[in-house]
Design a protein around this motif. Structure first.
Motif, mmCIF file in Angstrom:
data_model
loop_
_atom_site.group_PDB
_atom_site.id
_atom_site.type_symbol
_atom_site.label_atom_id
_atom_site.label_comp_id
_atom_site.label_asym_id
_atom_site.label_seq_id
_atom_site.Cartn_x
_atom_site.Cartn_y
_atom_site.Cartn_z
ATOM 1 N N PHE A 91 0.822 -1.199 0.000
ATOM 2 C CA PHE A 91 0.000 0.000 0.000
ATOM 3 C C PHE A 91 0.861 1.255 0.000
ATOM 4 N N LYS A 92 0.320 2.329 -0.556
ATOM 5 C CA LYS A 92 0.939 3.635 -0.395
ATOM 6 C C LYS A 92 0.728 4.114 1.036
ATOM 7 N N GLU A 95 -2.632 5.502 1.797
ATOM 8 C CA GLU A 95 -3.669 4.480 1.917
ATOM 9 C C GLU A 95 -3.652 3.843 3.309
ATOM 10 N N THR A 98 -5.136 6.384 5.730
ATOM 11 C CA THR A 98 -6.582 6.537 5.529
ATOM 12 C C THR A 98 -7.355 5.375 6.140
ATOM 13 N N MET A 99 -6.703 4.222 6.312
ATOM 14 C CA MET A 99 -7.366 3.094 6.975
ATOM 15 C C MET A 99 -7.800 3.457 8.392
ATOM 16 N N SER A 110 -16.891 3.934 1.126
ATOM 17 C CA SER A 110 -15.469 4.148 0.862
ATOM 18 C C SER A 110 -15.046 5.484 1.456
ATOM 19 N N THR A 116 -9.677 11.563 3.275
ATOM 20 C CA THR A 116 -8.316 11.678 2.738
ATOM 21 C C THR A 116 -7.634 12.936 3.255
ATOM 22 N N LYS A 132 3.796 10.677 1.573
ATOM 23 C CA LYS A 132 2.414 10.396 1.173
ATOM 24 C C LYS A 132 2.292 9.344 0.083
ATOM 25 N N ASP A 133 3.064 9.461 -0.972
ATOM 26 C CA ASP A 133 2.918 8.564 -2.125
ATOM 27 C C ASP A 133 3.977 7.471 -2.160
ATOM 28 N N ARG A 151 -1.755 6.908 11.250
ATOM 29 C CA ARG A 151 -2.998 6.152 11.029
ATOM 30 C C ARG A 151 -3.904 6.247 12.255
#
Length: 263
Positions: A91-92, A95, A98-99, A110, A116, A132-133, A151
Protein backbone atom coordinates in the motif's frame (compact mmCIF):
# COMPACT_ATOMS: atom_id res chain seq x y z
CA UNK A 1 -11.35 13.96 29.28
CA UNK A 2 -9.93 11.08 31.29
CA UNK A 3 -9.51 7.34 30.93
CA UNK A 4 -9.86 5.38 34.16
CA UNK A 5 -8.93 1.78 34.88
CA UNK A 6 -10.62 0.87 38.17
CA UNK A 7 -9.58 -2.26 40.06
CA UNK A 8 -9.54 -4.46 36.98
CA UNK A 9 -8.58 -8.11 36.80
CA UNK A 10 -8.29 -9.88 33.47
CA UNK A 11 -6.74 -12.84 31.74
CA UNK A 12 -7.68 -15.81 29.59
CA UNK A 13 -10.31 -18.46 30.40
CA UNK A 14 -9.90 -19.22 34.12
CA UNK A 15 -6.37 -17.83 34.32
CA UNK A 16 -5.94 -14.35 35.82
CA UNK A 17 -2.92 -12.53 34.42
CA UNK A 18 -3.29 -9.15 36.15
CA UNK A 19 -5.48 -8.31 39.12
CA UNK A 20 -6.73 -5.25 40.98
CA UNK A 21 -4.96 -2.66 38.82
CA UNK A 22 -6.08 0.99 38.79
CA UNK A 23 -4.75 3.98 36.87
CA UNK A 24 -5.99 7.26 35.43
CA UNK A 25 -4.74 9.12 32.35
CA UNK A 26 -6.05 12.49 31.21
CA UNK A 27 -5.76 14.20 27.87
CA UNK A 28 -2.44 16.03 27.83
CA UNK A 29 -0.72 13.34 29.91
CA UNK A 30 1.56 10.45 28.98
CA UNK A 31 1.79 7.25 31.01
CA UNK A 32 4.67 4.87 30.43
CA UNK A 33 4.29 1.26 31.60
CA UNK A 34 7.40 -0.74 32.47
CA UNK A 35 7.81 -4.38 33.37
CA UNK A 36 9.59 -7.55 32.29
CA UNK A 37 8.34 -9.76 29.46
CA UNK A 38 5.35 -11.92 30.31
CA UNK A 39 4.23 -9.79 33.23
CA UNK A 40 0.86 -8.77 31.70
CA UNK A 41 1.39 -5.48 29.84
CA UNK A 42 -0.10 -6.80 26.60
CA UNK A 43 -3.03 -8.34 28.48
CA UNK A 44 -3.72 -4.97 30.10
CA UNK A 45 -3.75 -3.29 26.69
CA UNK A 46 -6.09 -5.92 25.26
CA UNK A 47 -8.50 -5.24 28.10
CA UNK A 48 -8.31 -1.48 27.60
CA UNK A 49 -8.97 -1.91 23.87
CA UNK A 50 -11.93 -4.20 24.45
CA UNK A 51 -10.25 -7.24 22.90
CA UNK A 52 -10.79 -9.36 26.04
CA UNK A 53 -13.47 -9.14 28.72
CA UNK A 54 -12.67 -8.07 32.24
CA UNK A 55 -12.95 -10.61 35.02
CA UNK A 56 -13.73 -7.76 37.41
CA UNK A 57 -13.48 -3.98 37.64
CA UNK A 58 -14.33 -1.22 35.18
CA UNK A 59 -12.77 0.86 32.43
CA UNK A 60 -14.33 4.31 32.22
CA UNK A 61 -14.02 7.01 29.60
CA UNK A 62 -15.25 10.31 30.97
CA UNK A 63 -17.15 8.42 33.70
CA UNK A 64 -18.86 6.10 31.19
CA UNK A 65 -18.26 2.35 31.37
CA UNK A 66 -16.95 1.20 27.97
CA UNK A 67 -17.94 -2.46 28.45
CA UNK A 68 -21.12 -1.94 26.44
CA UNK A 69 -19.50 0.14 23.70
CA UNK A 70 -19.14 -1.23 20.18
CA UNK A 71 -15.65 -1.69 18.76
CA UNK A 72 -16.36 1.18 16.35
CA UNK A 73 -17.45 3.56 19.13
CA UNK A 74 -14.35 2.79 21.18
CA UNK A 75 -12.08 3.28 18.14
CA UNK A 76 -13.40 6.83 17.80
CA UNK A 77 -12.02 7.65 21.24
CA UNK A 78 -9.00 5.36 21.63
CA UNK A 79 -6.40 4.73 18.92
CA UNK A 80 -3.97 1.83 18.92
CA UNK A 81 -0.39 1.93 17.62
CA UNK A 82 1.18 -1.53 17.32
CA UNK A 83 4.84 -2.23 16.82
CA UNK A 84 5.91 -1.56 13.22
CA UNK A 85 4.89 -4.30 10.82
CA UNK A 86 4.88 -5.11 7.13
CA UNK A 87 1.42 -5.45 5.55
CA UNK A 88 0.86 -8.22 2.99
CA UNK A 89 0.23 -5.77 0.15
CA UNK A 90 2.37 -2.80 -0.99
CA UNK A 91 0.00 0.00 0.00
CA UNK A 92 0.94 3.63 -0.40
CA UNK A 93 1.50 5.51 2.84
CA UNK A 94 -1.60 7.66 2.33
CA UNK A 95 -3.67 4.48 1.92
CA UNK A 96 -2.32 3.03 5.17
CA UNK A 97 -3.10 6.24 7.07
CA UNK A 98 -6.58 6.54 5.53
CA UNK A 99 -7.37 3.09 6.98
CA UNK A 100 -7.55 4.92 10.30
CA UNK A 101 -10.83 6.45 9.14
CA UNK A 102 -12.58 3.04 9.16
CA UNK A 103 -14.23 3.74 12.52
CA UNK A 104 -15.98 6.75 11.00
CA UNK A 105 -17.29 5.02 7.87
CA UNK A 106 -20.55 3.17 7.41
CA UNK A 107 -20.44 -0.54 6.65
CA UNK A 108 -19.93 -0.55 2.88
CA UNK A 109 -18.82 3.04 2.23
CA UNK A 110 -15.47 4.15 0.86
CA UNK A 111 -13.27 6.96 2.23
CA UNK A 112 -14.41 10.40 1.14
CA UNK A 113 -12.33 13.42 0.16
CA UNK A 114 -12.72 14.62 3.74
CA UNK A 115 -11.32 11.33 5.04
CA UNK A 116 -8.32 11.68 2.74
CA UNK A 117 -7.83 15.26 3.89
CA UNK A 118 -7.83 14.15 7.54
CA UNK A 119 -5.24 11.48 6.69
CA UNK A 120 -3.07 14.06 4.95
CA UNK A 121 -3.35 16.37 7.97
CA UNK A 122 -2.19 13.51 10.22
CA UNK A 123 0.91 13.08 8.06
CA UNK A 124 1.55 16.82 8.23
CA UNK A 125 1.13 16.83 12.02
CA UNK A 126 3.95 14.28 12.27
CA UNK A 127 6.13 16.05 9.71
CA UNK A 128 6.09 13.18 7.19
CA UNK A 129 3.81 14.57 4.47
CA UNK A 130 6.59 13.91 1.96
CA UNK A 131 6.00 10.18 2.40
CA UNK A 132 2.41 10.40 1.17
CA UNK A 133 2.92 8.56 -2.12
CA UNK A 134 5.75 6.27 -1.02
CA UNK A 135 5.19 2.52 -0.69
CA UNK A 136 4.83 1.66 3.01
CA UNK A 137 6.99 -1.47 2.77
CA UNK A 138 9.82 0.50 1.17
CA UNK A 139 10.33 3.16 3.84
CA UNK A 140 12.51 2.90 6.93
CA UNK A 141 11.46 1.35 10.23
CA UNK A 142 11.27 4.73 11.92
CA UNK A 143 9.16 6.13 9.10
CA UNK A 144 6.83 3.11 9.25
CA UNK A 145 6.32 3.66 12.97
CA UNK A 146 5.42 7.32 12.38
CA UNK A 147 2.99 6.22 9.66
CA UNK A 148 1.27 3.89 12.13
CA UNK A 149 0.98 6.80 14.57
CA UNK A 150 -0.47 8.92 11.75
CA UNK A 151 -3.00 6.15 11.03
CA UNK A 152 -4.10 6.24 14.67
CA UNK A 153 -4.29 10.05 14.59
CA UNK A 154 -6.59 9.82 11.56
CA UNK A 155 -9.10 8.16 13.87
CA UNK A 156 -9.20 11.52 15.70
CA UNK A 157 -9.07 9.82 19.11
CA UNK A 158 -8.65 11.39 22.52
CA UNK A 159 -6.19 8.69 23.63
CA UNK A 160 -3.44 6.65 22.01
CA UNK A 161 -2.37 3.24 23.30
CA UNK A 162 1.11 2.42 22.00
CA UNK A 163 2.74 -1.00 22.23
CA UNK A 164 6.51 -0.48 22.48
CA UNK A 165 6.51 2.24 19.79
CA UNK A 166 10.33 2.32 19.61
CA UNK A 167 10.89 -1.45 19.41
CA UNK A 168 13.36 -2.52 16.69
CA UNK A 169 14.30 1.07 15.86
CA UNK A 170 17.82 2.44 15.81
CA UNK A 171 18.78 5.16 18.27
CA UNK A 172 18.05 8.08 15.95
CA UNK A 173 14.60 6.81 15.01
CA UNK A 174 13.80 6.06 18.66
CA UNK A 175 14.41 9.71 19.53
CA UNK A 176 12.37 10.92 16.55
CA UNK A 177 9.39 8.81 17.61
CA UNK A 178 9.70 9.83 21.28
CA UNK A 179 9.89 13.51 20.29
CA UNK A 180 6.71 13.15 18.25
CA UNK A 181 4.95 11.48 21.19
CA UNK A 182 5.97 14.38 23.45
CA UNK A 183 4.75 16.88 20.88
CA UNK A 184 1.38 15.13 20.43
CA UNK A 185 0.79 15.19 24.18
CA UNK A 186 1.83 18.83 24.52
CA UNK A 187 0.41 20.37 21.31
CA UNK A 188 -2.49 18.08 20.38
CA UNK A 189 -3.65 17.42 23.97
CA UNK A 190 -3.70 13.67 23.44
CA UNK A 191 -3.52 11.20 26.29
CA UNK A 192 -0.87 8.57 25.62
CA UNK A 193 -0.34 5.19 27.28
CA UNK A 194 2.74 3.35 26.07
CA UNK A 195 4.89 0.40 27.05
CA UNK A 196 8.65 0.29 26.89
CA UNK A 197 11.58 -1.76 28.14
CA UNK A 198 13.79 1.32 28.40
CA UNK A 199 13.66 3.32 31.66
CA UNK A 200 15.39 6.26 29.98
CA UNK A 201 12.44 6.56 27.59
CA UNK A 202 10.13 6.96 30.57
CA UNK A 203 12.41 9.62 32.07
CA UNK A 204 12.43 11.38 28.71
CA UNK A 205 8.78 11.63 27.77
CA UNK A 206 6.42 10.35 30.49
CA UNK A 207 4.23 12.48 32.75
CA UNK A 208 3.97 9.47 35.02
CA UNK A 209 5.12 5.87 35.12
CA UNK A 210 3.49 2.58 36.13
CA UNK A 211 5.47 -0.58 36.84
CA UNK A 212 4.13 -4.10 36.98
CA UNK A 213 6.32 -6.47 38.96
CA UNK A 214 6.33 -10.19 39.59
CA UNK A 215 3.54 -11.24 41.90
CA UNK A 216 1.31 -8.64 40.23
CA UNK A 217 2.73 -5.82 42.36
CA UNK A 218 1.72 -2.52 40.74
CA UNK A 219 2.98 0.98 41.42
CA UNK A 220 2.32 4.30 39.72
CA UNK A 221 3.81 7.76 40.19
CA UNK A 222 6.35 10.09 38.62
CA UNK A 223 9.37 8.53 36.91
CA UNK A 224 11.58 9.72 39.76
CA UNK A 225 9.32 8.08 42.34
CA UNK A 226 8.88 4.76 40.59
CA UNK A 227 12.06 4.09 38.63
CA UNK A 228 14.70 3.53 41.27
CA UNK A 229 17.99 1.71 41.31
CA UNK A 230 16.48 -0.91 43.63
CA UNK A 231 13.53 -1.47 41.29
CA UNK A 232 15.77 -1.99 38.26
CA UNK A 233 18.00 -4.36 40.23
CA UNK A 234 15.03 -6.37 41.50
CA UNK A 235 13.15 -6.63 38.21
CA UNK A 236 15.93 -6.84 35.63
CA UNK A 237 18.78 -8.22 37.74
CA UNK A 238 21.24 -5.50 36.75
CA UNK A 239 23.10 -2.88 38.75
CA UNK A 240 22.50 0.66 37.51
CA UNK A 241 23.09 4.16 38.75
CA UNK A 242 20.53 6.91 38.19
CA UNK A 243 22.07 10.32 37.64
CA UNK A 244 20.90 13.80 36.67
CA UNK A 245 22.29 15.46 33.55
CA UNK A 246 21.91 18.97 32.16
CA UNK A 247 21.17 22.24 33.89
CA UNK A 248 19.70 22.02 37.37
CA UNK A 249 16.32 23.53 36.43
CA UNK A 250 16.11 21.64 33.14
CA UNK A 251 17.98 18.51 34.12
CA UNK A 252 16.92 15.02 33.16
CA UNK A 253 17.52 11.77 34.98
CA UNK A 254 19.06 8.82 33.17
CA UNK A 255 20.12 5.36 34.26
CA UNK A 256 23.49 3.92 33.34
CA UNK A 257 24.92 0.46 34.00
CA UNK A 258 27.40 0.07 36.83
CA UNK A 259 30.68 -1.46 35.71
CA UNK A 260 31.28 -4.99 36.88
CA UNK A 261 34.55 -6.86 37.09
CA UNK A 262 34.73 -9.53 34.42
CA UNK A 263 37.38 -11.83 35.63
Amino acid sequence: MKLEVKNISCGYADKTVISDISLTVRCGESLCILGPNGIGKTTLFKAMLGFIKLQSGQILLDEEDISSWSRRSLARKVGYVPQAHNPPFPFKVIEVVTMGRTAHLSLFSSPTRQDTKIAEEALQTLGIAQLKDRIYTQISGGERQLVLIARALAQQPAFLIMDEPTANLDFGNQIKVLNQIKRLVRNENLGVIMTTHFPNHAFYCASKVAVIEKGNAFRIGTAEEVITEDYLKTVYGVDVQIISVGEKHEGRRVCIPVSANCG
